[in-house]
Design a protein around this motif. Structure first.
Motif, short mmCIF file in Angstrom:
data_model
loop_
_atom_site.label_atom_id
_atom_site.label_comp_id
_atom_site.label_asym_id
_atom_site.label_seq_id
_atom_site.Cartn_x
_atom_site.Cartn_y
_atom_site.Cartn_z
N LEU A 1 117.48 54.29 -9.94
CA LEU A 1 118.93 54.31 -10.09
C LEU A 1 119.32 54.73 -11.49
O LEU A 1 118.54 54.66 -12.43
CB LEU A 1 119.57 52.97 -9.72
N GLY A 2 120.55 55.21 -11.59
CA GLY A 2 121.12 55.62 -12.86
C GLY A 2 122.62 55.63 -12.75
O GLY A 2 123.17 55.63 -11.64
N THR A 3 123.30 55.64 -13.90
CA THR A 3 124.76 55.69 -13.89
C THR A 3 125.27 56.73 -14.87
O THR A 3 124.66 57.00 -15.91
CB THR A 3 125.39 54.32 -14.26
N GLY B 1 124.00 56.05 -2.34
CA GLY B 1 122.68 56.49 -1.92
C GLY B 1 122.54 58.00 -2.02
O GLY B 1 123.45 58.74 -1.64
N VAL B 2 121.42 58.43 -2.54
CA VAL B 2 121.10 59.86 -2.67
C VAL B 2 119.62 60.06 -2.33
O VAL B 2 118.81 59.15 -2.50
CB VAL B 2 121.39 60.39 -4.09
N PRO B 3 119.26 61.24 -1.83
CA PRO B 3 117.85 61.49 -1.52
C PRO B 3 116.99 61.71 -2.76
O PRO B 3 115.79 61.50 -2.74
CB PRO B 3 117.87 62.73 -0.64
N ASP B 4 117.60 62.16 -3.86
CA ASP B 4 116.87 62.46 -5.10
C ASP B 4 117.75 62.03 -6.27
O ASP B 4 118.68 62.75 -6.66
CB ASP B 4 116.55 63.95 -5.15
N ALA B 5 117.47 60.87 -6.85
CA ALA B 5 118.33 60.31 -7.90
C ALA B 5 118.38 61.21 -9.13
O ALA B 5 119.44 61.40 -9.72
CB ALA B 5 117.86 58.91 -8.27
N ALA B 6 117.25 61.75 -9.54
CA ALA B 6 117.23 62.59 -10.74
C ALA B 6 118.06 63.85 -10.54
O ALA B 6 118.84 64.24 -11.42
CB ALA B 6 115.79 62.94 -11.11
N LEU C 1 129.78 55.59 -12.32
CA LEU C 1 129.38 56.07 -11.00
C LEU C 1 127.87 55.98 -10.95
O LEU C 1 127.18 56.58 -11.77
CB LEU C 1 129.85 57.52 -10.82
N GLY C 2 127.35 55.20 -10.00
CA GLY C 2 125.92 55.01 -9.90
C GLY C 2 125.31 55.78 -8.75
O GLY C 2 125.96 56.00 -7.73
N VAL C 3 124.06 56.20 -8.93
CA VAL C 3 123.28 56.80 -7.85
C VAL C 3 122.02 55.96 -7.66
O VAL C 3 121.46 55.43 -8.62
CB VAL C 3 122.91 58.28 -8.15
N ILE C 4 121.63 55.83 -6.39
CA ILE C 4 120.44 55.05 -6.07
C ILE C 4 119.62 55.77 -5.01
O ILE C 4 120.16 56.26 -4.03
CB ILE C 4 120.81 53.61 -5.62
N ARG D 1 116.07 55.53 -13.70
CA ARG D 1 114.84 54.78 -13.99
C ARG D 1 114.44 54.02 -12.74
O ARG D 1 115.26 53.73 -11.88
CB ARG D 1 115.09 53.80 -15.14
N GLU D 2 113.15 53.69 -12.67
CA GLU D 2 112.68 52.86 -11.56
C GLU D 2 112.93 51.41 -11.92
O GLU D 2 112.63 50.96 -13.02
CB GLU D 2 111.19 53.07 -11.28
#
Length: 122
Positions: A97-99, A66-71, A108-111, A89-90
């Motif tokens: 999310l993105g990896t 989890g992140v506050p700002d995925a980009a 490593l993924g961020v959401i 991408r949405e």
């Protein structure tokens, strides 16, 4: 049965390099660091590094953090030496999310999920 993400363990080929890279990504030193395992506390969850781990699939496990700002998080990971894998991408409902692939071959993924929050601690 499942209570939520607690620990994600990434197999790494060079524990010292991985520890340094993840310390830079997370902005903190590990809470546990031994030659057989390194663990970071990330918002109450653990990111572990295993020098003897065998990936179940090419690139190892995929976990979304989890992140506050995925980009912004995605761009920071790239700036720290990760390789782009899937751009942010949405995927629906405002969830982004993105990896990336870390320098050790793991995904490593961020959401950014406006619908998820941790329960209050008592």
């Amino acid at each position: 049965m499942l209570q939520g993400l607690r620990t994600v363990v990434y197999p790494v080929s060079n524990l010292d390099q991985a520890k340094q890279w993840y310390a830079a990504v997370l902005g903190q030193e590990p809470y546990f660091a031994e030659p057989f395992y390194v663990g970071f506390n990330v918002g109450g969850y653990e990111l572990g590094l295993d020098p003897d781990g065998v990936a179940a699939a090419p690139g190892g496990p995929v976990a979304y953090w989890g992140v506050p700002d995925a980009a912004a998080a995605y761009d920071q990971l790239l700036a720290l030496g990760a390789e782009a894998h899937e751009a942010v991408r949405e995927v629906g409902g405002g969830i982004l999310l993105g990896t990336v692939r870390d320098p050790f071959g793991n995904l490593l993924g961020v959401i950014q999920n406006p619908h998820f929050s941790l329960p209050p601690q008592s």
